[in-house]
Design an enzyme around this catalytic site. Sequence first.
Site, PDB file in Angstrom:
ATOM      1  N   LYS A 191      61.626  37.236  16.430  1.00 11.01           N
ATOM      2  CA  LYS A 191      60.860  38.162  15.479  1.00 11.01           C
ATOM      3  C   LYS A 191      59.562  38.460  16.051  1.00 11.01           C
ATOM      4  CE  LYS A 191      58.141  37.407  12.208  1.00 11.01           C
ATOM      5  NZ  LYS A 191      57.144  38.713  12.357  1.00 11.01           N
ATOM      6  N   GLU A 218      38.036  28.800  16.507  1.00 14.60           N
ATOM      7  CA  GLU A 218      38.469  29.686  17.146  1.00 14.60           C
ATOM      8  C   GLU A 218      38.198  31.302  16.590  1.00 14.60           C
ATOM      9  OE1 GLU A 218      42.755  29.996  17.294  1.00 14.60           O
ATOM     10  OE2 GLU A 218      42.524  30.398  19.317  1.00 14.60           O
ATOM     11  N   GLU A 273      53.243  26.469  20.158  1.00 14.25           N
ATOM     12  CA  GLU A 273      52.457  26.906  21.274  1.00 14.25           C
ATOM     13  C   GLU A 273      51.236  27.787  20.196  1.00 14.25           C
ATOM     14  OE1 GLU A 273      49.700  28.344  22.956  1.00 14.25           O
ATOM     15  OE2 GLU A 273      51.286  29.808  24.024  1.00 14.25           O
ATOM     16  N   CYS A 310      45.491  33.071  23.926  1.00 16.24           N
ATOM     17  CA  CYS A 310      45.421  31.732  23.426  1.00 16.24           C
ATOM     18  C   CYS A 310      44.853  30.617  24.208  1.00 16.24           C
ATOM     19  CB  CYS A 310      46.876  31.129  22.939  1.00 16.24           C
ATOM     20  SG  CYS A 310      47.932  31.093  24.385  1.00 16.24           S
TER      21      CYS A 310
HETATM   22  P1  ADP Z   1      48.366  35.882  14.103  1.00 15.35           P
HETATM   23  O1  ADP Z   1      47.181  35.486  13.024  1.00 15.35           O
HETATM   24  O2  ADP Z   1      47.976  35.668  15.406  1.00 15.35           O
HETATM   25  O3  ADP Z   1      49.203  37.134  13.721  1.00 15.35           O
HETATM   26  P2  ADP Z   1      50.294  34.069  13.033  1.00 15.35           P
HETATM   27  O4  ADP Z   1      50.407  32.587  13.292  1.00 15.35           O
HETATM   28  O5  ADP Z   1      49.817  34.362  11.606  1.00 15.35           O
HETATM   29  O6  ADP Z   1      49.359  34.595  14.218  1.00 15.35           O
HETATM   30  O7  ADP Z   1      51.701  34.861  13.519  1.00 15.35           O
HETATM   31  C1  ADP Z   1      52.377  34.804  14.656  1.00 15.35           C
HETATM   32  C2  ADP Z   1      53.845  35.171  14.218  1.00 15.35           C
HETATM   33  O8  ADP Z   1      54.400  34.266  13.135  1.00 15.35           O
HETATM   34  C3  ADP Z   1      53.966  36.642  13.748  1.00 15.35           C
HETATM   35  O9  ADP Z   1      55.152  36.961  14.365  1.00 15.35           O
HETATM   36  C4  ADP Z   1      54.057  36.255  12.141  1.00 15.35           C
HETATM   37  O10 ADP Z   1      54.729  37.378  11.733  1.00 15.35           O
HETATM   38  C5  ADP Z   1      54.969  35.160  12.145  1.00 15.35           C
HETATM   39  N1  ADP Z   1      54.670  34.056  10.879  1.00 15.35           N
HETATM   40  C6  ADP Z   1      53.688  34.480   9.789  1.00 15.35           C
HETATM   41  N2  ADP Z   1      53.833  33.426   9.021  1.00 15.35           N
HETATM   42  C7  ADP Z   1      55.105  32.849   9.345  1.00 15.35           C
HETATM   43  C8  ADP Z   1      55.651  32.067   8.586  1.00 15.35           C
HETATM   44  N3  ADP Z   1      55.345  31.481   7.215  1.00 15.35           N
HETATM   45  N4  ADP Z   1      56.834  31.515   8.893  1.00 15.35           N
HETATM   46  C9  ADP Z   1      57.377  32.159  10.217  1.00 15.35           C
HETATM   47  N5  ADP Z   1      56.882  32.784  10.981  1.00 15.35           N
HETATM   48  C10 ADP Z   1      55.589  33.418  10.385  1.00 15.35           C
END
Ligand code: ADP
Length: 495
Positions: free
Chosen positions: A194, A399, A269, A303
């Site tokens: 995804k 961060e 990570e 990161c």
């Molecule tokens: P950023 O703020 O750097 O985008 P996130 O950690 O919010 O980082 O997002 C990283 C990935 O995790 C993206 O692909 C996002 O769509 C996905 N994501 C966000 N929320 C969830 C969740 N509750 N469960 C699984 N994947 C998620």
Amino acid sequence: MSEVALLDSVITFLAKPLGSFIDGRPALDEQAGVSEIINPANEQVIARVQDATAVQVDAAVAAASRAFKGSWAQTSPYLRGVLLNKLADAIEQHGEELAQLEALNSGKAINVARGLEVAQSVVFLRYFAGWTTKINGESITPSLPSMAGEQYTAFTRREPVGVVAGIVPWNFPLLIAVWKLGSALATGCTIVLKPSEFSPLSLLRLVELATEVGIPDGAINVVTGAGKVGQWLTEHGEVRKVSFTGSVPTGIAVGAAAMKSKLTRVTLELGGKNPAALLADVNIDDVVPGLVMTAFTHQGQICASPERIYVHRSRIDELEQKLGAALAGLKIGSPLDESVQFGPLANKAHYQKIASYFERMGDGQVVVTGGRTVGDKGYFVEPTLLRASSPDDLFLTEETFGPIVCLLAFDSDEELIELLNDTPYGLGASLWTNDLSKALRMIPRIESGTVWVNMHTFLDPAVPFGGSKSSGIGREFGSAFIEAFTELKSVMIRY
Ligand code: ADP
């Protein structure tokens, strides 16, 4: 300098209906919601991508499950390596196309997209391809005494864990997806990826190439959409492992959901507040180009990039002056201009976050350079250098994930170790010094998944990478990934 001309293949790709890619073909659904994909350099819509439905997530996991038990299980380790190398060849052949998609979608300067994201995707994939034929258990001599002439022997098998969910962030959509699919396919797993809702394009092109080079249908699937789609995947009963890269709060939620689902294995990570430390002996002229590269490549949206720099008090004025001058000289502009070193931030939400940090500057810190947004179109900001006077400074503790670096002076090595470790995070840290004896004594005392010396954010496929403390669980790369993507089965035989 002018912008590079977009390839016809890029223009054609962007105009296509895009969405999930399941079982070797596009999975489009007229009823699905659509997300507009924005070019962060000019805020224009460059593509439209359908969001995956829950039914499509089920279909993707089912396709991955069929391939796991069928076509991919029947592909020998040797042929798996051949196929991963063919995919690496295809990335090389389509390198300019993928780099342009990256520059357009995530605002990465074209030279960084070519030389880092695309080139490293090839390097990492070839590294994983080499592992396919080298994943073995061990033979064991049981320890207990045998009964009445019986004999025992035992061995272990490294077996692929099953269907993997790979959740990818927006900063390196191609490279991080390659880390996940390379690890999965090399160990005999299959994967549903995804991408981030902000930057799905280069991965959607990659998965087309995977089918073209002969990777069996269902071995690599992509489901598009926002966090909800990631959540469906994480909680899916047939997913055996989640490999997640992203922010700390989301990572913790993903880890908890995976454990709650079916004790689903998880590698996280996550972010950090990575420190770099310049000891008293450094040559500042030697160090400045390295710091600019590591802290400001892709606008600091990496990161492991350093955001806090501790400098021996005797050298901080010189560093401040020379690093500030180097940053003020960086060329900001269109990612498609080959002379540009510094493009826009990757998306509006992140731009707004960094802009709000700019508003909080000046209360306790000196702004050496930067601190402002740039222009009124696109998500451009200035590379920013601050100097703090207290270790508790906001810019030494939170961060930002952006191009904001904060300096602080230290006086003694003991004080430095305390400063380096005074954080809930532990992804990467660096020491900059010619005194390797001192560095080797400090390394065991630094709480960090990686410690670099005279370098920072240098990721090599042969060297394990991951976070300690709140920066994650598990390691990617090296031989460490094998443990994360396989189960160890013990076999014991009486004869
Ligand atoms: P950023 O703020 O750097 O985008 P996130 O950690 O919010 O980082 O997002 C990283 C990935 O995790 C993206 O692909 C996002 O769509 C996905 N994501 C966000 N929320 C969830 C969740 N509750 N469960 C699984 N994947 C998620």
